[in-house]
Write an enzyme that holds these catalytic residues in place. Structure first.
Site, PDB file in Angstrom:
ATOM      1  N   ASP A 284       8.304   4.613   8.464  1.00  0.00           N
ATOM      2  CA  ASP A 284       8.302   5.793   7.607  1.00  0.00           C
ATOM      3  C   ASP A 284       9.664   6.468   7.772  1.00  0.00           C
ATOM      4  O   ASP A 284      10.022   6.905   8.874  1.00  0.00           O
ATOM      5  CB  ASP A 284       7.197   6.760   8.018  1.00  0.00           C
ATOM      6  N   GLY A 373       8.989   6.877  -4.411  1.00  0.00           N
ATOM      7  CA  GLY A 373       9.765   7.203  -5.607  1.00  0.00           C
ATOM      8  C   GLY A 373       9.944   6.064  -6.580  1.00  0.00           C
ATOM      9  O   GLY A 373      10.860   6.096  -7.411  1.00  0.00           O
ATOM     10  N   ASP A 444      -3.699   5.785  -0.509  1.00  0.00           N
ATOM     11  CA  ASP A 444      -3.886   6.734   0.597  1.00  0.00           C
ATOM     12  C   ASP A 444      -5.219   7.467   0.417  1.00  0.00           C
ATOM     13  O   ASP A 444      -5.250   8.579  -0.115  1.00  0.00           O
ATOM     14  CB  ASP A 444      -2.742   7.748   0.627  1.00  0.00           C
ATOM     15  N   ASN A 509      -3.953   2.229   3.164  1.00  0.00           N
ATOM     16  CA  ASN A 509      -3.876   3.183   4.263  1.00  0.00           C
ATOM     17  C   ASN A 509      -5.224   3.875   4.440  1.00  0.00           C
ATOM     18  O   ASN A 509      -6.160   3.667   3.669  1.00  0.00           O
ATOM     19  CB  ASN A 509      -2.788   4.218   3.977  1.00  0.00           C
TER      20      ASN A 509
END
Length: 589
Positions: A284, A373, A444, A509
């Site tokens: 990350d 992005g 997520d 995730n």
């Protein structure tokens, strides 16, 4: 996208596999003698490097990550010359043709540039050639991809999609073995070491093609993984992404050291063969309070230190390129960068992630994924950029896959609401040009408990982990904006929809498990991996090596990912793989 040729149906009496339309092929054995240049007296092949020349000509037609091929060639001490026109193919001493993306798009491009006939003549003249991935497939008569497309016709047979009815995820993504059919200098030191594949379509043996086959690989069925005749070679796998084994294969092509080759002398390790379950290191990446890019790790997505008196700075676990290089050396099967910075402008201008990917690809020869992005943007000047343009910049910088997060949720929300399939979403744009295998969707979700599934509009699942009020059912709600905002879409619904839109892989995730060290959410992983036919990467919650073994043994996950435990050296990648191998999980050691 229209492509040349229509799809011909086989006759009822035909017993051979169906062949592609408008196919043209060179008869077996027609690779003639070299028409120009110097030949080796012993082997009859081309003498490369006889005068100390170190130049390799690279046919880069503008699709996919070719930077890694350049870096591998340079790592081996050779110079790279790009094909600018057809004459460069004619003049090449060694030619490498890496292909990524869809068959039809690639054939359209090389046909429009006038490369097809020079390539055919170059190969027919038995001159040093190495095709990679799609560079192998284009040698065949044609492909079923894109509705049926004509190939170069040098090898008999048609490229066809893997059959998902066999129960295996498609694309095949990961490290698999080679079953060598005959000796060759290309594979003489490979043995049972795995190499990296990423593809949805494959070639199978047909009459006439057997004379070309150097190796096959099994993924539910045997398919052709390496071809070769004379000085002409091609592999379905990516040598530039196959670690030191792949670099050795490229070296064998570029630096022939003899004319007679024995069967592989590499040691046979006795490990379980077949497609390995992947262990992925995730980084990350975000800007800290000083504006520097650092690798960080959160607990349930909070990346700041817990000490209030210290001002809660962004947790700094190292520099992105340094950590990625370490993981390559320690045996990670892939490396993933997730850019979790809030963009002030747009990702290609806001932070130097392109530079991070470029520098990483110079020394990391396993697949690289970049997320964060990947969508359409309008910058501060009002200039608009498509998702395809953003993704293309990362591919040209050395990334092999891009990961789409929040944008995928918004796309699917509209899709499910209207029932109308979008035509130009970010997923579709990238998948059409670079192939489904280049598009990862990152989900997520948060667990939502349900007392009565009949009252819930989402598909609910029984759970062995009841809620605080004893609820026996749950679903997993998708989030956006780094987990800060929930949306009315379930993880299973989202996964199925993005597969329909052209995604090739799911990064799954789990906000509830993130940073806990309690293990993966097995119920979530099994629910999603059972609902789709594309590979699923399990993420969030790993704390010990046994958690990786557990998720592979109890779910259909194709890969598992971790971050903090690797960054802090609480768990070594090698110990994870040793535990997997000891439990009978196919593993790249």
């Amino acid at each position: 996208m229209p492509h040349a040729g229509g799809k011909a149906a086989p006759t009822a009496a035909s017993t051979a596999p169906p062949r592609c339309p408008a196919w043209r092929h060179v008869a077996p054995g027609s690779l003639g003698p070299s028409r120009q240049g110097r030949r080796c007296s012993a082997s009859g092949g081309w003498a490369v490097g006889a005068s100390g020349d170190r130049e390799v000509t690279l046919l880069d037609y503008g699709a996919g990550n070719v930077r890694s091929v350049r870096n591998a060639i340079r790592r081996l001490g050779f110079e790279v010359k790009d094909v600018q026109n057809a004459q460069d193919i004619v003049n090449a001493q060694r030619l490498i043709f890496p292909g990524v993306g869809s068959f039809g798009h690639a054939m359209d491009v090389i046909r429009e540039r006038g490369y097809v006939e020079p390539l055919r003549e170059y190969i027919e003249a038995n001159r040093p050639f190495y095709g990679v991935c799609l560079g192998l497939q284009l040698l065949f008569e044609g492909s079923d991809e894109n509705g049926g497309c004509e190939g170069m016709g040098l090898i008999p047979g048609c490229i066809q999609k893997f059959d998902t009815a066999m129960g295996l995820p498609v694309p095949q993504i990961g490290w698999n073995n080679l079953d060598q059919r005959r000796p060759s200098r290309l594979l003489q030191d490979v043995g049972d070491r795995r190499v990296y594949f990423v593809h949805s379509y494959r070639a199978v043996e047909q009459p006439g093609s057997e004379e070309w086959v150097l190796a096959t690989t099994n993924y539910g069925e045997d398919f052709i993984s390496v071809v070769g005749r004379g000085e002409v070679y091609a592999s379905q796998f990516h040598p530039e992404k196959s670690g030191t084994t792949g670099l050795g294969i490229l070296k064998a092509f570029l630096q022939p050291e003899g004319d007679v080759y024995e069967a592989s002398t590499a040691p046979m390790n006795g490990h379980m063969r077949g497609l390995a379950k992947r262990v992925i290191a995730c980084l990350d990446v975000r800007a800290n309070d000083s504006g520097d890019l650092v690798v960080t790790k959160g607990d349930q997505y909070d990346v700041r230190e817990k000490d209030e008196t210290a001002g809660r700075p962004v947790r700094n676990l190292g520099k992105p390129v340094d950590l990625a290089t370490r993981y390559f050396q320690e045996g990670a099967d892939e490396v993933t960068f997730l850019n979790i910075t809030g963009f002030r402008d747009f990702p290609l201008a806001d932070l130097p992630m392109l530079d991070v990917v470029q520098r990483t690809s110079e020394g990391v020869f396993v697949p690289l994924t970049i997320g964060g992005g990947i969508r359409g943007f309008k910058d501060a000047t009002g200039k608009e950029y498509t998702a395809l343009e953003v993704a293309s910049a990362y591919f040209r910088s050395g990334a092999d896959k891009v990961s789409i997060g929040s944008d995928a949720v918004y796309i699917v929300e509209d899709y499910l609401k209207t029932g109308i399939m979008p035509e130009d979403s970010s997923i579709q744009q990238i998948s059409e040009v670079y192939g489904a295998q280049a598009v990862v969707v990152s989900i997520d979700p948060k667990r939502v408990y349900v007392a009565d599934p009949g009252q819930c509009p989402h598909k609910c699942f029984p759970t062995a982990l009841p809620g605080l009020s004893g609820e026996q059912y749950c679903w997993w709600q998708c989030t956006v904006k780094g987990g800060r905002e929930t949306r009315d879409v379930g993880a299973v619904e989202l996964a199925k929809a993005v597969e329909d839109l052209g995604a090739g892989e799911i990064l799954l995730n789990c906000i509830d498990r993130d940073g806990t060290g309690e293990g993966f959410d097995l119920e979530l992983v099994e629910a999603v991996s059972s609902a789709v036919t594309i590979p699923v990467i399990a993420s969030s919650g790993a704390g010990v090596p046994q958690h990786f073994t557990e998720v592979f043994a109890k779910t259909k996950a194709a890969a598992a990912l971790a971050a903090g435990i690797f960054h802090r050296k609480e768990v070594e990648i090698q110990s994870v793989k040793e535990d997997m191998a000891g439990s009978g999980i196919p593993t790249r050691l």
